[in-house]
Design an enzyme around this catalytic site. Structure first.
Site: not given
Length: 211
Positions: A39, A117, A121
């Protein structure tokens, strides 16, 4: 006392550029003949902990770049005496090669990358975990017929992950649409929270082709 840990960690910062050393796998798991589930970005590790309890005939390895979370997860694992579970502090983008280099052949059979995550941007896109180099390392070490399960609550991130795996000749996607259900018996906290809010989760499964 709850840990105070930064939510976002830049994997390109100098602090995280030293790869881990290869592990002595026989000291990590009691039964190394069992298949391994990796994982990547395991966070607090609760998903893997429940998986390890649910599937005791598998070994589980969680990689996480936030060291305090790894320390706490391994502490809980030891407290519960779970022999088929291990967490490792590392940057997956530069540590997969040394980490998997001495893993017995055909041991790695399942990989999950869940809600990474998103780094929204454009200039931060290189910080995302699923880069071509990571896909290449997984292609080298995942057993034939092994699976990679991806999911995110951000469609653009899920699409990019799928594009990276689709671009590699060793992998093929199961189906052409997002998976309606999670095929694993345990769901992450993020998945539960997202679904409880009535929001979609974008899931896909890739299979390593026979060599």
């Amino acid at each position: 006392m709850a840990l105070r840990v930064r939510q976002h960690v830049n994997p390109l910062s100098q602090k995280y550029q030293t790869p881990v050393h290869a592990l002595d796998w026989e000291k990590v798991y009691v039964n190394l003949t069992q298949p391994l589930h990796l994982d990547i970005g395991c966070g607090k590790g609760k998903f893997l902990l429940e998986m390890a309890i649910n599937q005791q005939n598998w070994n589980f390895l969680g990689l996480e770049i936030r060291e305090p979370l790894v320390q706490e997860a391994n502490y809980l694992r030891d407290k519960l005496a779970i022999p088929n579970l291990h967490y490792l502090f590392c940057n997956a983008n530069n540590s997969l090669a040394p980490l998997l280099s001495n893993l017995p052949a055909n041991t790695l059979q399942r990989v999950t990358i869940q809600f990474p995550d998103p780094w929204f941007k454009h200039r931060h896109a290189k910080r995302r975990v699923v880069q071509p180099e990571l896909v290449e390392e997984l292609a080298k070490h995942l057993a034939s017929g092994g699976i990679v399960f991806l999911q995110s609550d951000i469609e653009a991130v899920a699409e990019e992950m799928c594009d990276r795996f689709s671009a590699h000749p060793a992998f093929h996607r199961q189906g052409t649409q997002w998976l309606a259900e999670n095929p694993l018996p345990i769901h992450t906290e993020r998945e539960k929270s997202t679904l409880s809010q009535g929001k979609p989760v974008y899931r896909a499964m890739f299979v390593k082709d026979e060599e």
